[in-house]
Design an enzyme around this catalytic site. Structure first.
Site, mmCIF file in Angstrom:
data_model
loop_
_atom_site.group_PDB
_atom_site.id
_atom_site.type_symbol
_atom_site.label_atom_id
_atom_site.label_comp_id
_atom_site.label_asym_id
_atom_site.label_seq_id
_atom_site.Cartn_x
_atom_site.Cartn_y
_atom_site.Cartn_z
ATOM 1 N N ASN A 7 4.380 -30.355 -32.933
ATOM 2 C CA ASN A 7 3.179 -29.557 -32.652
ATOM 3 C C ASN A 7 3.444 -28.809 -31.351
ATOM 4 O OD1 ASN A 7 0.682 -28.447 -32.143
ATOM 5 N ND2 ASN A 7 -0.465 -30.352 -32.343
ATOM 6 N N ARG A 89 3.273 -28.206 -37.283
ATOM 7 C CA ARG A 89 1.877 -27.791 -37.370
ATOM 8 C C ARG A 89 1.800 -26.321 -36.987
ATOM 9 N NH1 ARG A 89 -2.455 -26.997 -33.716
ATOM 10 N NH2 ARG A 89 -4.493 -27.289 -34.699
ATOM 11 N N HIS A 178 -8.939 -27.516 -38.512
ATOM 12 C CA HIS A 178 -8.877 -28.979 -38.712
ATOM 13 C C HIS A 178 -8.559 -29.306 -40.167
ATOM 14 C CE1 HIS A 178 -11.868 -29.276 -35.126
ATOM 15 N NE2 HIS A 178 -10.633 -29.436 -34.687
ATOM 16 N N GLY A 208 -13.255 -30.714 -30.060
ATOM 17 C CA GLY A 208 -13.433 -29.656 -31.059
ATOM 18 C C GLY A 208 -13.984 -30.329 -32.304
ATOM 19 N N ARG A 237 -17.006 -25.265 -26.419
ATOM 20 C CA ARG A 237 -17.303 -24.117 -27.276
ATOM 21 C C ARG A 237 -18.780 -24.108 -27.645
ATOM 22 N NH1 ARG A 237 -12.458 -25.815 -30.920
ATOM 23 N NH2 ARG A 237 -10.662 -24.872 -29.862
ATOM 24 N N GLU A 380 -3.439 -36.719 -38.627
ATOM 25 C CA GLU A 380 -2.892 -35.414 -38.973
ATOM 26 C C GLU A 380 -1.363 -35.441 -39.026
ATOM 27 O OE1 GLU A 380 -5.297 -32.003 -37.099
ATOM 28 O OE2 GLU A 380 -5.854 -33.750 -35.906
#
Length: 396
Positions: A7, A89, A178, A208, A237, A380
């Protein structure tokens, strides 16, 4: 089979070496301060090693990872040939990718063409891919896209009600993110229930956050949009907001659109409401001490998540399973309980004792609850490794 999961960020690179069948992680770590001076944190089990290593580019970072993986003292493999494939990723696949793919020149070109949609992440992801190709030219590489799982959404869910030219010329639509997490949890839920034909709403809640409406294992709708800014309020956010707010702030305070969006991405969310922190643990601590701003930030978050669950229940025409995952979803008993308190109309009932656990895979609803509620820790990296193994084995 050994899969190296990568990643790559703009100045960092996370990695895990794992077995896609068992999920066992033999080593993992983080390269930081790439382009500055370079630091490698490497973990094997409970043992951690930190080394300062010059990393002028991502290529040196990858070389440092491969070197420590083969180190006689700190490593877990004797040769790079023991790495069967690398899974990367990649944030944005645009409309070009509805699934993971083996990386070739055409794949790289398509990822480059998606840079306008993922201007911060896709260039960094490409750096990681090219760095691995440079030092591991004979090892298969696979791109796993954060947006791919959501490509099964119907047009009524992904189209924005704006002139068609912006969709046709610029690919402006809802993409969602996601996706690798939502895909993992959907598959895990199917395994736990022993069936695939059910309706579920997955709540990926963390710094997030996004929700996903899933039917028979396929995404029907998701809360994030063209960018990860949309949906519920998050750590920093703002989530869904009237576009005229941007116009008003820009006009009154002389901000550029980019400056305003930086504020909405990095200085908003529960951080702005609480005026304390973007960390939900800090907000819970503030709530216990009667901090009204922390209380409002949490209440706003719970309320908006519950609203999305209600909306997705309507979109799916019912719901069989609600799942909680990611940092807050897995480790926030109060978060889960308060959100589910809004769902009495669905016949949702939570078992307080089961719900008191943190980070455990379990059904937290009562036997007589009309909707099953589960906590399923996401993975993930394992999803990336499994996709990578599946594609590489199929290509043999």
């Amino acid at each position: 089979m050994n899969i190296l999961v990568i990643n790559a960020g703009s100045s960092s690179l996370k990695y895990q070496l794992m077995d896609p069948e068992t999920g066992d992680v033999s080593a993992k770590g983080l390269c930081e301060r790439i382009y500055i001076d370079g630091r490698l944190t490497h973990k094997v089990g409970d043992k951690k090693v930190v080394k300062d290593i010059p990393m002028p580019t991502h290529s040196e970072a990858i070389a440092a990872v491969l070197e420590i993986l083969q180190d006689p003292q700190e490593g877990v493999i004797k040769s790079v040939d023991e790495i069967d494939a690398v899974g990367h990723r990649v944030l944005h696949g645009g409309m070009k990718f509805s699934d993971s793919c083996i990386i070739d020149d055409a794949c790289i070109k398509a990822i480059e063409e998606c840079i306008p949609l993922g201007p911060l992440h896709n260039p960094a992801n490409l750096m990681g891919i090219r760095a691995c190709q440079a030092v591991m030219p004979n090892t298969p590489q696979v791109a796993v896209f954060d947006t791919a799982f959501h490509m099964t959404m119907p047009p009524k869910a992904y189209r924005y009600a704006i002139p068609t030219e912006y969709y046709e010329n610029d690919d402006i639509r809802r993409y969602g993110f996601h996706g690798t997490s939502h895909k993992y949890v959907a598959r895990r839920a199917a395994a736990l229930l022993g069936k695939t034909d059910f309706k579920m709403i997955n709540c990926h809640l963390g710094n997030g956050s996004s929700l996903c409406a899933i039917e028979n294992g396929k995404c029907m709708d998701t809360s994030m949009g063209l960018s990860p800014l949309a949906g519920v309020p998050m750590g920093t956010r703002c989530g869904d907001i009237d576009a005229c707010v941007v116009q008003f702030i820009c006009n009154k305070y002389g901000m550029s659109v980019d400056e305003c969006l930086t504020m909405l991405n990095k200085k908003s969310g529960v951080l702005a409401l609480s005026e304390k922190s973007s960390d939900f643990r800090d907000l819970e601590d503030g709530e216990k001490h009667g901090d009204e701003k922390c209380i409002l930030a949490l209440q706003k978050f719970f309320y908006e998540v519950a609203k999305y669950i209600g909306a997705y229940t309507a979109a799916l025409n019912g719901v069989d399973v609600i799942t909680f995952t990611a940092g807050v979803g897995e480790n926030g008993p109060e978060t889960r309980q308060t959100i589910c308190d809004y769902l009495g109309y669905l016949g949702v009932k939570i078992d307080p004792e089961k719900n008191s656990k943190r980070g455990k895979e379990m059904c937290i609803s009562t036997p007589d609850s009309k909707v099953q509620v589960w906590v399923i820790p996401t993975n993930e990296e394992l999803m990336i490794a499994q996709d990578t193994a599946e594609l590489v084995n199929a290509a043999k």
